[in-house]
Design a protein around this motif. Sequence first.
Motif, PDB file in Angstrom:
ATOM      1  N   ARG A  67       2.002   4.195  -2.926  1.00 35.11           N
ATOM      2  CA  ARG A  67       2.863   5.381  -2.767  1.00 35.11           C
ATOM      3  C   ARG A  67       3.195   5.622  -1.295  1.00 35.11           C
ATOM      4  O   ARG A  67       4.320   6.017  -0.970  1.00 35.11           O
ATOM      5  CB  ARG A  67       2.214   6.612  -3.384  1.00 35.11           C
ATOM      6  N   GLU A  70       5.836   3.131  -0.541  1.00 35.14           N
ATOM      7  CA  GLU A  70       7.079   3.472  -1.241  1.00 35.14           C
ATOM      8  C   GLU A  70       7.939   4.461  -0.456  1.00 35.14           C
ATOM      9  O   GLU A  70       9.167   4.421  -0.544  1.00 35.14           O
ATOM     10  CB  GLU A  70       6.715   4.052  -2.617  1.00 35.14           C
ATOM     11  N   THR A  71       7.325   5.328   0.306  1.00 41.78           N
ATOM     12  CA  THR A  71       8.076   6.331   1.072  1.00 41.78           C
ATOM     13  C   THR A  71       8.230   5.964   2.550  1.00 41.78           C
ATOM     14  O   THR A  71       8.741   6.757   3.332  1.00 41.78           O
ATOM     15  CB  THR A  71       7.383   7.706   0.967  1.00 41.78           C
ATOM     16  N   HIS A  75       9.934   0.264   3.551  1.00 43.09           N
ATOM     17  CA  HIS A  75      10.417   0.107   2.180  1.00 43.09           C
ATOM     18  C   HIS A  75      11.886   0.538   2.054  1.00 43.09           C
ATOM     19  O   HIS A  75      12.661  -0.106   1.341  1.00 43.09           O
ATOM     20  CB  HIS A  75       9.550   0.913   1.215  1.00 43.09           C
ATOM     21  N   ARG A  79      14.843  -1.788   0.494  1.00 37.89           N
ATOM     22  CA  ARG A  79      15.706  -1.362  -0.624  1.00 37.89           C
ATOM     23  C   ARG A  79      17.177  -1.401  -0.232  1.00 37.89           C
ATOM     24  O   ARG A  79      18.033  -1.766  -1.041  1.00 37.89           O
ATOM     25  CB  ARG A  79      15.323   0.042  -1.069  1.00 37.89           C
ATOM     26  N   THR A  93       4.921   1.647 -13.562  1.00 42.55           N
ATOM     27  CA  THR A  93       3.689   1.444 -12.809  1.00 42.55           C
ATOM     28  C   THR A  93       2.514   1.427 -13.773  1.00 42.55           C
ATOM     29  O   THR A  93       2.569   2.029 -14.850  1.00 42.55           O
ATOM     30  CB  THR A  93       3.487   2.545 -11.760  1.00 42.55           C
TER      31      THR A  93
END
Length: 108
Positions: A67, A70-71, A75, A79, A93
């Motif tokens: 997590r 992911e932020t 990342h 993306r 997940t």
Amino acid sequence: MTDQVFRVMLRMEIRPGMEDDFEKVWREVGDSVTGHPANLGQWLSRSAEENGIYYIVSDWLDEPRFRAFETSDRHLEHRKKLHPYRSGGSMTTMHVVAALAGAAGPAR
């Protein structure tokens, strides 16, 4: 220990005619994921049944570290490079609770 592994599976719908470019860019930017200290590995698979459908699976030491990744800016850049190829997709997940090696798998 496998019960601590956090697995992420992305289903990616790739725009028609862009599959080869998507695969190339995925390979080029993959180290932004696999280079993260909490990442255990990442795999790209193309569907044998649906045109333009790919699955990306990545394993992480645990959910909190995934997590955090992911932020992260790292990342978001990753993306951004893959986004032009996508027409849709989803993320699932899960926690790995057991793993069994097959007879043709790596030596134990």
